[in-house]
Design a protein around this motif. Structure first.
Motif, PDB file in Angstrom:
ATOM      1  N   ALA A  25      50.149  36.681  -7.507  1.00 50.42           N
ATOM      2  CA  ALA A  25      48.798  37.246  -7.617  1.00 50.42           C
ATOM      3  C   ALA A  25      47.962  36.816  -6.419  1.00 50.42           C
ATOM      4  O   ALA A  25      47.987  35.653  -6.017  1.00 50.42           O
ATOM      5  CB  ALA A  25      48.140  36.791  -8.913  1.00 50.42           C
ATOM      6  N   ARG A  26      47.227  37.773  -5.828  1.00 56.70           N
ATOM      7  CA  ARG A  26      46.335  37.426  -4.715  1.00 56.70           C
ATOM      8  C   ARG A  26      45.180  36.549  -5.226  1.00 56.70           C
ATOM      9  O   ARG A  26      44.686  35.694  -4.507  1.00 56.70           O
ATOM     10  CB  ARG A  26      45.771  38.695  -4.068  1.00 56.70           C
ATOM     11  CG  ARG A  26      46.831  39.521  -3.382  1.00 56.70           C
ATOM     12  CD  ARG A  26      46.219  40.746  -2.707  1.00 56.70           C
ATOM     13  NE  ARG A  26      47.237  41.667  -2.279  1.00 56.70           N
ATOM     14  CZ  ARG A  26      47.947  41.544  -1.164  1.00 56.70           C
ATOM     15  NH1 ARG A  26      47.718  40.525  -0.367  1.00 56.70           N
ATOM     16  NH2 ARG A  26      48.850  42.438  -0.853  1.00 56.70           N
ATOM     17  N   ASP A  27      44.763  36.808  -6.451  1.00 56.71           N
ATOM     18  CA  ASP A  27      43.718  36.027  -7.105  1.00 56.71           C
ATOM     19  C   ASP A  27      44.335  35.455  -8.387  1.00 56.71           C
ATOM     20  O   ASP A  27      44.842  36.222  -9.218  1.00 56.71           O
ATOM     21  CB  ASP A  27      42.539  36.935  -7.447  1.00 56.71           C
ATOM     22  CG  ASP A  27      41.362  36.202  -8.070  1.00 56.71           C
ATOM     23  OD1 ASP A  27      41.591  35.201  -8.801  1.00 56.71           O
ATOM     24  OD2 ASP A  27      40.224  36.634  -7.851  1.00 56.71           O
ATOM     25  N   ALA A  28      44.315  34.162  -8.548  1.00 53.06           N
ATOM     26  CA  ALA A  28      44.963  33.517  -9.706  1.00 53.06           C
ATOM     27  C   ALA A  28      44.459  34.077 -11.029  1.00 53.06           C
ATOM     28  O   ALA A  28      45.179  34.046 -12.027  1.00 53.06           O
ATOM     29  CB  ALA A  28      44.748  32.012  -9.647  1.00 53.06           C
ATOM     30  N   ARG A  29      43.250  34.640 -11.042  1.00 52.56           N
ATOM     31  CA  ARG A  29      42.727  35.207 -12.285  1.00 52.56           C
ATOM     32  C   ARG A  29      43.503  36.446 -12.725  1.00 52.56           C
ATOM     33  O   ARG A  29      43.416  36.859 -13.873  1.00 52.56           O
ATOM     34  CB  ARG A  29      41.242  35.538 -12.124  1.00 52.56           C
ATOM     35  CG  ARG A  29      40.378  34.281 -11.993  1.00 52.56           C
ATOM     36  CD  ARG A  29      38.953  34.623 -11.736  1.00 52.56           C
ATOM     37  NE  ARG A  29      38.853  35.300 -10.427  1.00 52.56           N
ATOM     38  CZ  ARG A  29      37.746  35.775  -9.902  1.00 52.56           C
ATOM     39  NH1 ARG A  29      36.623  35.688 -10.557  1.00 52.56           N
ATOM     40  NH2 ARG A  29      37.745  36.351  -8.716  1.00 52.56           N
ATOM     41  N   ASP A  30      44.281  37.051 -11.824  1.00 56.16           N
ATOM     42  CA  ASP A  30      45.083  38.226 -12.175  1.00 56.16           C
ATOM     43  C   ASP A  30      46.466  37.853 -12.708  1.00 56.16           C
ATOM     44  O   ASP A  30      47.229  38.735 -13.097  1.00 56.16           O
ATOM     45  CB  ASP A  30      45.244  39.150 -10.964  1.00 56.16           C
ATOM     46  CG  ASP A  30      43.967  39.909 -10.650  1.00 56.16           C
ATOM     47  OD1 ASP A  30      43.276  40.312 -11.609  1.00 56.16           O
ATOM     48  OD2 ASP A  30      43.665  40.090  -9.458  1.00 56.16           O
ATOM     49  N   TYR A  31      46.794  36.582 -12.747  1.00 56.44           N
ATOM     50  CA  TYR A  31      48.128  36.181 -13.213  1.00 56.44           C
ATOM     51  C   TYR A  31      48.393  36.652 -14.646  1.00 56.44           C
ATOM     52  O   TYR A  31      49.470  37.191 -14.932  1.00 56.44           O
ATOM     53  CB  TYR A  31      48.309  34.665 -13.119  1.00 56.44           C
ATOM     54  CG  TYR A  31      49.600  34.226 -13.756  1.00 56.44           C
ATOM     55  CD1 TYR A  31      50.815  34.436 -13.127  1.00 56.44           C
ATOM     56  CD2 TYR A  31      49.612  33.633 -15.022  1.00 56.44           C
ATOM     57  CE1 TYR A  31      52.009  34.073 -13.723  1.00 56.44           C
ATOM     58  CE2 TYR A  31      50.799  33.259 -15.628  1.00 56.44           C
ATOM     59  CZ  TYR A  31      51.990  33.480 -14.967  1.00 56.44           C
ATOM     60  OH  TYR A  31      53.172  33.125 -15.570  1.00 56.44           O
ATOM     61  N   ALA A  32      47.448  36.481 -15.534  1.00 58.64           N
ATOM     62  CA  ALA A  32      47.651  36.895 -16.930  1.00 58.64           C
ATOM     63  C   ALA A  32      47.917  38.393 -17.023  1.00 58.64           C
ATOM     64  O   ALA A  32      48.729  38.850 -17.832  1.00 58.64           O
ATOM     65  CB  ALA A  32      46.440  36.521 -17.779  1.00 58.64           C
ATOM     66  N   ARG A  33      47.253  39.151 -16.192  1.00 60.19           N
ATOM     67  CA  ARG A  33      47.470  40.608 -16.163  1.00 60.19           C
ATOM     68  C   ARG A  33      48.888  40.929 -15.688  1.00 60.19           C
ATOM     69  O   ARG A  33      49.561  41.785 -16.259  1.00 60.19           O
ATOM     70  CB  ARG A  33      46.431  41.227 -15.226  1.00 60.19           C
ATOM     71  CG  ARG A  33      46.351  42.687 -15.264  1.00 60.19           C
ATOM     72  CD  ARG A  33      45.122  43.101 -14.473  1.00 60.19           C
ATOM     73  NE  ARG A  33      45.124  44.515 -14.252  1.00 60.19           N
ATOM     74  CZ  ARG A  33      44.437  45.097 -13.296  1.00 60.19           C
ATOM     75  NH1 ARG A  33      43.684  44.378 -12.480  1.00 60.19           N
ATOM     76  NH2 ARG A  33      44.477  46.384 -13.158  1.00 60.19           N
ATOM     77  N   LEU A  34      49.345  40.244 -14.659  1.00 57.04           N
ATOM     78  CA  LEU A  34      50.723  40.432 -14.196  1.00 57.04           C
ATOM     79  C   LEU A  34      51.701  40.056 -15.305  1.00 57.04           C
ATOM     80  O   LEU A  34      52.647  40.789 -15.589  1.00 57.04           O
ATOM     81  CB  LEU A  34      51.006  39.594 -12.947  1.00 57.04           C
ATOM     82  CG  LEU A  34      50.251  39.953 -11.681  1.00 57.04           C
ATOM     83  CD1 LEU A  34      50.612  38.970 -10.561  1.00 57.04           C
ATOM     84  CD2 LEU A  34      50.531  41.375 -11.238  1.00 57.04           C
ATOM     85  N   ALA A  35      51.482  38.909 -15.916  1.00 64.88           N
ATOM     86  CA  ALA A  35      52.396  38.427 -16.953  1.00 64.88           C
ATOM     87  C   ALA A  35      52.438  39.385 -18.141  1.00 64.88           C
ATOM     88  O   ALA A  35      53.481  39.583 -18.763  1.00 64.88           O
ATOM     89  CB  ALA A  35      51.992  37.025 -17.402  1.00 64.88           C
ATOM     90  N   ALA A  36      51.303  40.008 -18.447  1.00 71.92           N
ATOM     91  CA  ALA A  36      51.243  40.925 -19.592  1.00 71.92           C
ATOM     92  C   ALA A  36      51.929  42.257 -19.315  1.00 71.92           C
ATOM     93  O   ALA A  36      52.526  42.850 -20.217  1.00 71.92           O
ATOM     94  CB  ALA A  36      49.780  41.170 -19.984  1.00 71.92           C
TER      95      ALA A  36
END
Length: 106
Positions: A25-36
């Motif tokens: 993720a370019r922004d760590a806040r998007d990690y959950a979105r990637l994981a989902a």
């Protein structure tokens, strides 16, 4: 829909017929979105016809990354395949073209 290219980058490696793609993720806040949304099933479907073996996903939340290991993915291996440019970097570009829903998962 959002292309993974908009929110992540990728690093790859290949050995024999196994391709390893890290999606970061370019922004760590998007990690959950990637994981989902970037599941083993979605990656298998995205690479249907290319990856003839299994897909395993490893979660690296401290790096905001997912690592996908795909077997039987390179047509016999980089040095044996007649396919042009079917190495890990090409496959990572294909993965970054995957679209995920626009949502509030962060």
């Amino acid at each position: 829909m959002t292309s993974l290219h908009d929110i992540a980058h990728a690093r790859t490696g290949d050995k024999g017929e196994t391709c390893n793609i890290s999606l970061i993720a370019r922004d760590a806040r998007d990690y959950a979105r990637l994981a989902a949304h970037v599941t083993v099933e979605r990656v298998q479907a995205h690479f249907a016809g290319i990856v003839r073996g299994g897909v395993a996903r490893y979660e690296l939340p401290h790096l905001a990354a997912l690592n996908f290991v795909m077997t039987r993915a390179l047509g016999g291996g980089v040095t044996r395949s007649l396919a042009l440019d079917a190495h890990g970097k090409s496959l990572s570009s294909l993965l970054l073209a995957l679209e995920i829903p626009d949502d509030d998962v962060r």
